[in-house]
Design a protein around this motif. Structure first.
Motif, PDB file in Angstrom:
ATOM      1  N   GLU A  73     -24.173  29.833  42.728  1.00 39.45           N
ATOM      2  CA  GLU A  73     -25.237  30.124  43.694  1.00 39.45           C
ATOM      3  C   GLU A  73     -24.866  29.600  45.074  1.00 39.45           C
ATOM      4  O   GLU A  73     -25.162  30.252  46.089  1.00 39.45           O
ATOM      5  CB  GLU A  73     -26.547  29.519  43.204  1.00 39.45           C
ATOM      6  N   TRP A  74     -24.206  28.434  45.128  1.00 36.94           N
ATOM      7  CA  TRP A  74     -23.735  27.940  46.415  1.00 36.94           C
ATOM      8  C   TRP A  74     -22.717  28.912  47.002  1.00 36.94           C
ATOM      9  O   TRP A  74     -22.784  29.232  48.203  1.00 36.94           O
ATOM     10  CB  TRP A  74     -23.118  26.551  46.253  1.00 36.94           C
ATOM     11  N   LEU A  75     -21.787  29.397  46.183  1.00 34.59           N
ATOM     12  CA  LEU A  75     -20.797  30.364  46.663  1.00 34.59           C
ATOM     13  C   LEU A  75     -21.474  31.615  47.213  1.00 34.59           C
ATOM     14  O   LEU A  75     -21.089  32.134  48.261  1.00 34.59           O
ATOM     15  CB  LEU A  75     -19.852  30.765  45.527  1.00 34.59           C
ATOM     16  N   GLY A  76     -22.483  32.089  46.485  1.00 35.91           N
ATOM     17  CA  GLY A  76     -23.193  33.275  46.935  1.00 35.91           C
ATOM     18  C   GLY A  76     -23.865  33.088  48.278  1.00 35.91           C
ATOM     19  O   GLY A  76     -24.021  34.044  49.042  1.00 35.91           O
ATOM     20  N   SER A  77     -24.263  31.858  48.578  1.00 35.37           N
ATOM     21  CA  SER A  77     -24.896  31.580  49.872  1.00 35.37           C
ATOM     22  C   SER A  77     -23.873  31.468  51.001  1.00 35.37           C
ATOM     23  O   SER A  77     -24.241  31.508  52.172  1.00 35.37           O
ATOM     24  CB  SER A  77     -25.705  30.278  49.789  1.00 35.37           C
ATOM     25  N   GLN A  78     -22.603  31.325  50.652  1.00 29.19           N
ATOM     26  CA  GLN A  78     -21.551  31.104  51.647  1.00 29.19           C
ATOM     27  C   GLN A  78     -20.685  32.329  51.907  1.00 29.19           C
ATOM     28  O   GLN A  78     -20.253  32.558  53.047  1.00 29.19           O
ATOM     29  CB  GLN A  78     -20.639  29.952  51.181  1.00 29.19           C
ATOM     30  N   LEU A  79     -20.387  33.086  50.876  1.00 28.67           N
ATOM     31  CA  LEU A  79     -19.458  34.199  51.005  1.00 28.67           C
ATOM     32  C   LEU A  79     -20.126  35.426  51.608  1.00 28.67           C
ATOM     33  O   LEU A  79     -21.157  35.899  51.109  1.00 28.67           O
ATOM     34  CB  LEU A  79     -18.879  34.571  49.638  1.00 28.67           C
ATOM     35  N   LYS A  80     -19.542  35.933  52.661  1.00 25.66           N
ATOM     36  CA  LYS A  80     -20.023  37.177  53.246  1.00 25.66           C
ATOM     37  C   LYS A  80     -19.784  38.314  52.258  1.00 25.66           C
ATOM     38  O   LYS A  80     -18.843  38.305  51.470  1.00 25.66           O
ATOM     39  CB  LYS A  80     -19.271  37.479  54.551  1.00 25.66           C
ATOM     40  N   ASN A  81     -20.648  39.304  52.316  1.00 28.85           N
ATOM     41  CA  ASN A  81     -20.462  40.524  51.526  1.00 28.85           C
ATOM     42  C   ASN A  81     -20.423  40.231  50.020  1.00 28.85           C
ATOM     43  O   ASN A  81     -19.676  40.860  49.277  1.00 28.85           O
ATOM     44  CB  ASN A  81     -19.167  41.233  51.951  1.00 28.85           C
ATOM     45  N   SER A  82     -21.224  39.249  49.585  1.00 23.55           N
ATOM     46  CA  SER A  82     -21.239  38.897  48.165  1.00 23.55           C
ATOM     47  C   SER A  82     -22.609  39.180  47.554  1.00 23.55           C
ATOM     48  O   SER A  82     -23.624  39.249  48.263  1.00 23.55           O
ATOM     49  CB  SER A  82     -20.890  37.419  47.971  1.00 23.55           C
ATOM     50  N   ARG A  83     -22.608  39.346  46.242  1.00 25.08           N
ATOM     51  CA  ARG A  83     -23.851  39.526  45.491  1.00 25.08           C
ATOM     52  C   ARG A  83     -23.753  38.729  44.202  1.00 25.08           C
ATOM     53  O   ARG A  83     -22.682  38.646  43.593  1.00 25.08           O
ATOM     54  CB  ARG A  83     -24.095  41.002  45.178  1.00 25.08           C
ATOM     55  N   VAL A  84     -24.870  38.145  43.784  1.00 22.44           N
ATOM     56  CA  VAL A  84     -24.920  37.364  42.553  1.00 22.44           C
ATOM     57  C   VAL A  84     -25.629  38.168  41.473  1.00 22.44           C
ATOM     58  O   VAL A  84     -26.692  38.749  41.702  1.00 22.44           O
ATOM     59  CB  VAL A  84     -25.642  36.015  42.781  1.00 22.44           C
ATOM     60  N   ARG A  85     -25.032  38.183  40.314  1.00 18.31           N
ATOM     61  CA  ARG A  85     -25.607  38.864  39.148  1.00 18.31           C
ATOM     62  C   ARG A  85     -25.807  37.827  38.040  1.00 18.31           C
ATOM     63  O   ARG A  85     -24.930  36.995  37.789  1.00 18.31           O
ATOM     64  CB  ARG A  85     -24.664  39.977  38.675  1.00 18.31           C
ATOM     65  N   TYR A  86     -26.958  37.886  37.369  1.00 16.24           N
ATOM     66  CA  TYR A  86     -27.272  36.916  36.325  1.00 16.24           C
ATOM     67  C   TYR A  86     -27.241  37.576  34.944  1.00 16.24           C
ATOM     68  O   TYR A  86     -27.693  38.717  34.773  1.00 16.24           O
ATOM     69  CB  TYR A  86     -28.659  36.308  36.550  1.00 16.24           C
ATOM     70  N   GLU A  87     -26.707  36.821  33.979  1.00 19.86           N
ATOM     71  CA  GLU A  87     -26.706  37.255  32.590  1.00 19.86           C
ATOM     72  C   GLU A  87     -27.476  36.250  31.750  1.00 19.86           C
ATOM     73  O   GLU A  87     -27.625  35.088  32.129  1.00 19.86           O
ATOM     74  CB  GLU A  87     -25.266  37.360  32.055  1.00 19.86           C
ATOM     75  N   GLU A  88     -27.948  36.696  30.590  1.00 18.16           N
ATOM     76  CA  GLU A  88     -28.601  35.804  29.650  1.00 18.16           C
ATOM     77  C   GLU A  88     -27.542  35.080  28.825  1.00 18.16           C
ATOM     78  O   GLU A  88     -26.562  35.685  28.408  1.00 18.16           O
ATOM     79  CB  GLU A  88     -29.536  36.584  28.718  1.00 18.16           C
ATOM     80  N   GLY A  89     -27.751  33.784  28.597  1.00 22.05           N
ATOM     81  CA  GLY A  89     -26.847  33.061  27.724  1.00 22.05           C
ATOM     82  C   GLY A  89     -26.074  31.962  28.415  1.00 22.05           C
ATOM     83  O   GLY A  89     -26.471  31.467  29.475  1.00 22.05           O
ATOM     84  N   GLY A  90     -24.950  31.571  27.777  1.00 20.60           N
ATOM     85  CA  GLY A  90     -24.175  30.433  28.239  1.00 20.60           C
ATOM     86  C   GLY A  90     -22.870  30.811  28.892  1.00 20.60           C
ATOM     87  O   GLY A  90     -22.744  31.887  29.499  1.00 20.60           O
ATOM     88  N   HIS A  91     -21.866  29.949  28.731  1.00 19.72           N
ATOM     89  CA  HIS A  91     -20.635  30.039  29.510  1.00 19.72           C
ATOM     90  C   HIS A  91     -19.852  31.324  29.264  1.00 19.72           C
ATOM     91  O   HIS A  91     -19.191  31.828  30.175  1.00 19.72           O
ATOM     92  CB  HIS A  91     -19.759  28.826  29.195  1.00 19.72           C
TER      93      HIS A  91
END
Length: 327
Positions: free
Chosen positions: A289-307
Motif C-alpha cells: 500500500e505504501w508503494l501504491g501511494s508512491q509509484l506513479k501510474n500504479s494500481r493496487v489490486r486485493y485478493e482474499e487470503g494469505g501470502h
C-alpha cells in the motif's frame, strides 16, 4: 552435487559464473516476461502457459536469482543491483540478440519484487534495456527500506530482526546464519519442504482462499495432497547447493537498490504498475500500500487470503495486468 532440473538451463558468464533460468512460451516473440521468484525459490515456468500469456505469444523467462539454486553468487566486488543489471542484460542478449523491438514485462513475487523494482527503476545508462520495459507486476511486494522510512512498522518482530536493521548491522551475517540453522532441517528433503510449505501457507488458508485453491487444483488436474509439491521442489532445490542467497537477504534489502526511489522516478520510467496484495498477508499488504501511494501510474489490486493467494488466480491477474499496458 546440485540437481539440474530438466527444464532448467545454465548461461555461462564471465569468471566461471553461471545464471540458471527456465523459459517457456514463444522463444522468437518480441513480447518478453521476466519473472523473479521469492525467498526459497528458483526459476521455473508452468507446464502449461497461462492463457493471457499464450494469447500474446509471450516468451517467459524465469531466472534463478544469484546465490539460489544453481545460479552463482554475487561477486564480492559487486553490488547486487549492478550484478543484476549485468546478468539480466547477458541473459536477454543471449536469448534475444536483436533487441530493437523488445517489449519487456517485469514481474516478481515477494522478495522477487526487489530485483523487479531495481530493473524497473534502473538508470538507463546502467541498464539500457530498461527503455524496453512496458510494465511492472508486483505480487506481495517489498518496499525499498531506504525510501520507506517506516518499513519497520510493517514487519513482525522476527522478520524485523532477520531483514531489518539488526540483521543488516550485526557483523558476519550473524542473524541470517542463525536463521539458516533453524531452517535447514525443514528444507533438506522434498518431503520436509512439502511439510514446511503446507504449514506455512496451505494450512492457514481462509475458507474463501481454500475454495479458490480447490478451483485452481481442479482446473490444472492437481490431486488432493499434491498442491504443494511444485513449491516444495523449488524450496528444496533453492538451497541444495548454497545458502548464499538467503544469507544475503538483509544486505540486499538495505542496499539502496541502485538509487531507486518510487516517488522520484521520472516520467520516462513511470510505466504501468499493478500491485497485487492479499488481505491476510499483513506485512506485504502494508508495504504494498505504501508503494501504491508512491509509484506513479500504479494500481493496487486485493485478493482474499494469505501470502500465496495470488497463485490461485494468476490467469486473471495476468489478464488484468496486460489490460493496462498500451499497445
Amino acid at each position: 552435487m546440485a540437481e539440474v532440473n530438466v527444464d532448467e538451463q545454465l548461461l555461462e558468464l564471465s569468471e566461471g559464473r553461471v545464471l540458471a533460468y527456465a523459459e517457456g512460451g514463444e522463444p522468437s516473440s518480441t513480447e518478453v516476461v521476466i519473472f523473479f521468484h521469492g525467498v526459497f525459490g528458483v526459476g521455473k515456468v508452468p507446464t502449461t502457459t497461462p492463457p493471457p500469456l499464450e494469447e500474446r505469444h509471450v516468451h517467459c523467462i524465469n531466472p534463478t536469482l544469484p546465490g539460489w539454486g544453481n545460479s552463482s553468487s554475487v561477486p564480492p566486488h559487486m553490488t547486487f543491483h549492478d550484478y543484476l543489471y549485468e546478468v539480466i542484460t547477458a541473459l536477454l542478449t543471449h536469448l534475444h540478440p536483436n533487441s530493437e523491438n523488445l517489449r519487456l514485462y517485469i514481474a516478481g513475487g515477494s522478495f522477487g519484487t526487489v530485483p523487479a523494482q531495481m530493473l524497473y527503476g534502473a538508470p538507463y545508462e546502467k541498464f539500457p534495456l530498461g527503455r524496453h520495459i512496458a510494465g511492472l507486476l508486483l505480487l506481495a511486494p517489498f518496499s525499498p527500506f531506504h525510501a520507506h522510512k517506516e518499513y519497520n512498522k510493517c514487519l513482525t518482530w522476527p522478520n524485523y530482526i532477520m531483514i531489518g536493521r539488526p540483521g543488516y548491522l550485526l557483523p558476519f551475517k550473524l542473524i541470517p546464519r542463525i536463521a539458516s540453522l533453524g531452517m535447514k532441517g525443514k528444507v533438506d528433503t522434498r518431503e520436509h519442504a512439502e511439510k514446511f510449505i503446507h504449514e506455512f501457507a496451505f494450512a492457514k488458508m481462509t475458507p474463501v482462499e481454500r475454495e479458490l485453491c480447490e478451483r485452481w487444483k481442479a482446473k490444472r488436474g492437481i490431486k488432493n495432497g499434491d498442491e504443494g509439491k511444485d513449491l516444495a521442489d523449488m524450496i528444496y532445490r533453492s538451497v541444495q547447493k548454497t545458502w548464499d542467497g538467503f544469507l544475503a537477504l538483509p544486505s540486499i534489502t538495505h542496499s539502496g537498490w541502485g538509487g531507486y526511489s518510487p516517488a522520484n522516478l521520472d516520467e520516462e520510467h513511470a510505466k504501468p504498475v499493478l500491485i497485487v496484495l492479499s488481505h491476510n498477508d499483513w506485512e506485504m499488504k502494508k508495504m504494498g500500500e505504501w508503494l501504491g501511494s508512491q509509484l506513479k501510474n500504479s494500481r493496487v489490486r486485493y485478493e482474499e487470503g494469505g501470502h500465496i493467494a495470488g497463485m490461485f488466480v494468476m490467469d486473471d491477474i495476468w489478464q488484468d495486468f496486460f489490460s493496462r499496458i498500451p499497445q
